[in-house]
Design an enzyme around this catalytic site. Structure first.
Site, PDB file in Angstrom:
ATOM      1  N   GLU A 176       0.012   7.201   4.510  1.00 10.45           N
ATOM      2  CA  GLU A 176      -1.241   7.401   3.325  1.00 10.45           C
ATOM      3  C   GLU A 176      -2.566   7.838   3.881  1.00 10.45           C
ATOM      4  O   GLU A 176      -2.547   7.624   5.003  1.00 10.45           O
ATOM      5  CB  GLU A 176      -1.248   6.217   2.524  1.00 10.45           C
ATOM      6  CG  GLU A 176      -1.475   4.634   3.286  1.00 10.45           C
ATOM      7  CD  GLU A 176      -2.226   3.766   2.340  1.00 10.45           C
ATOM      8  OE1 GLU A 176      -3.152   4.152   1.829  1.00 10.45           O
ATOM      9  OE2 GLU A 176      -1.725   2.426   2.700  1.00 10.45           O
ATOM     10  N   LYS A 221      -1.452  -8.757   1.966  1.00  4.94           N
ATOM     11  CA  LYS A 221      -2.365  -9.755   2.326  1.00  4.94           C
ATOM     12  C   LYS A 221      -2.522 -10.751   1.236  1.00  4.94           C
ATOM     13  O   LYS A 221      -2.136 -10.775   0.346  1.00  4.94           O
ATOM     14  CB  LYS A 221      -3.617  -9.159   2.160  1.00  4.94           C
ATOM     15  CG  LYS A 221      -3.834  -8.094   3.511  1.00  4.94           C
ATOM     16  CD  LYS A 221      -5.334  -7.649   3.393  1.00  4.94           C
ATOM     17  CE  LYS A 221      -5.589  -6.901   4.655  1.00  4.94           C
ATOM     18  NZ  LYS A 221      -5.170  -5.369   4.604  1.00  4.94           N
TER      19      LYS A 221
HETATM   20  N1  PSU Z   1      -3.708  -3.310   1.196  1.00  3.88           N
HETATM   21  C1  PSU Z   1      -3.915  -3.259   2.369  1.00  3.88           C
HETATM   22  N2  PSU Z   1      -4.565  -2.138   3.346  1.00  3.88           N
HETATM   23  C2  PSU Z   1      -4.965  -1.101   2.342  1.00  3.88           C
HETATM   24  C3  PSU Z   1      -4.574  -1.126   1.294  1.00  3.88           C
HETATM   25  C4  PSU Z   1      -3.899  -2.200   0.644  1.00  3.88           C
HETATM   26  O1  PSU Z   1      -3.768  -4.273   3.323  1.00  3.88           O
HETATM   27  O2  PSU Z   1      -5.501  -0.222   2.953  1.00  3.88           O
HETATM   28  C5  PSU Z   1      -4.844   0.196   0.372  1.00  3.88           C
HETATM   29  C6  PSU Z   1      -3.740   0.877   0.093  1.00  3.88           C
HETATM   30  O3  PSU Z   1      -3.799   2.083  -0.058  1.00  3.88           O
HETATM   31  C7  PSU Z   1      -3.040   0.445  -1.202  1.00  3.88           C
HETATM   32  C8  PSU Z   1      -4.560   0.227  -1.934  1.00  3.88           C
HETATM   33  O4  PSU Z   1      -2.436   1.274  -1.959  1.00  3.88           O
HETATM   34  O5  PSU Z   1      -5.180  -0.351  -1.315  1.00  3.88           O
HETATM   35  C9  PSU Z   1      -4.420  -0.445  -3.253  1.00  3.88           C
HETATM   36  O6  PSU Z   1      -5.549  -0.496  -4.080  1.00  3.88           O
HETATM   37  P1  PSU Z   1      -5.523  -1.079  -5.759  1.00  3.88           P
HETATM   38  O7  PSU Z   1      -5.439  -2.672  -5.376  1.00  3.88           O
HETATM   39  O8  PSU Z   1      -6.712  -0.728  -6.208  1.00  3.88           O
HETATM   40  O9  PSU Z   1      -4.312  -0.280  -6.083  1.00  3.88           O
END
Ligand code: PSU
Ligand code: MN
Length: 284
Positions: free
Chosen positions: A4, A139
């Site tokens: 990603e 996390k």
């Molecule tokens: N969690 C992490 N590192 C990240 C992300 C999530 O530990 O970089 C990023 C990923 O791209 C994930 C996104 O798909 O954040 C999720 O964002 P949201 O909670 O807004 O869907």
């Protein structure tokens, strides 16, 4: 196999983000697979980026639009650039015929979601798009038990690599159990293959906990996470800003230690994903 780009632009600071993104591609090639970092450049969906494009995304950082499922058609229509989240990377990977994707952590059910409704689109994507995502668990900015419940409701298989304990991203142990343990890339490839043969939609989530030698002290990391979550609440951070805000604050509060763990766990996931991709291609 897929990688990603939100992790590059919004998940890590420059220049470590670019260095990690390039190294991770090397780890994949060294393990016999072909990396495809996914992003949107000038409205074009791209599976496979040049070194310059990775450098551009890393340098531009949070100024690049973070693109989740709902943003995708608009960013393409407007011919803009976009960094893809887990959800959008899965969509584009599936279009390109890629079945395996390695990242750091996925989005999930946020703490306090009972009130905020903040549940990442990553989880619903896992229930509908046929890509296996290998991560280091999630996390503790998320509510991990609720994230597992949600995945169960949505019918997403959650597998642990060489353990039944869910990884807690920065640390090896979460104290929570996943559904099944798998012990080799071959065994994982078979599960992916069988799911496809059964014509079931959706992906598989694999938790590959960070190796003990890189695991952070749980008291240290949880203190930083608690503070970051509190600050986000106080400052009214919400929606798509929430995850990048928390990631950046945790990095600052741990004096950068969390970044080292973050980088190592990404390499660890890339290696397992590459080995699985090789096994899967042997199955057809
Ligand atoms: N969690 C992490 N590192 C990240 C992300 C999530 O530990 O970089 C990023 C990923 O791209 C994930 C996104 O798909 O954040 C999720 O964002 P949201 O909670 O807004 O869907
Ligand atoms: Mn969200």
């Amino acid at each position: 196999m897929a990688l990603e780009s939100t992790i590059i632009s919004h998940g890590m600071p420059y220049p470590q983000n670019v260095e990690t993104a390039l190294n991770v591609e090397k780890v994949i090639r060294d393990n016999g697979a072909v990396p495809a970092t996914i992003a949107i450049i000038g409205g074009r969906l791209k599976a496979g980026l040049s070194k310059d494009e990775i450098e551009y995304l890393g340098k531009t950082g949070q100024a690049v639009t973070k693109v989740s499922r709902r943003d995708l058609p608009i960013i393409v229509a407007k011919e803009m650039d976009g960094a893809t989240t887990v959800a959008t990377t899965m969509i584009i990977a599936a279009m390109a015929g890629i079945r395996i994707f390695a990242t750091g952590g996925i989005g999930g059910v946020h703490r306090g979601a009972q009130k905020t409704f903040d549940i990442s689109a990553d989880l619903d994507e896992l229930s509908q798009t046929p890509v296996t995502v290998i991560c280091a668990g999630a996390k503790a900015i998320l509510d991990l038990p609720l994230t597992l419940e949600y995945l169960e409701t949505k019918g997403v298989p959650v597998l642990g690599y060489k353990t039944k304990e869910l990884g807690a991203f920065y640390s090896t142990h979460s104290g929570l159990s996943v559904d099944y343990q798998i012990d080799s890339p071959k065994e994982l490839a078979k599960a992916i293959f069988v799911k496809k043969e059964l014509d079931m939609k959706g992906g598989i989530l694999v938790s590959n906990p960070i190796p003990e030698e890189y695991s952070m002290d749980e008291t240290v990391i949880n203190k930083a996470i608690d503070q970051a979550v509190r600050e986000a609440e106080e400052q009214g951070i919400h929606g798509k800003e929430s995850t990048p805000f928390l990631l950046a604050r945790i990095k600052d509060l741990t004096g950068g230690d969390s970044l080292d763990s973050n980088i190592q766990l990404v390499y660890n996931n890339a290696k397992l994903a590459a080995q699985t991709a090789v096994e899967l291609s042997n199955l057809g």
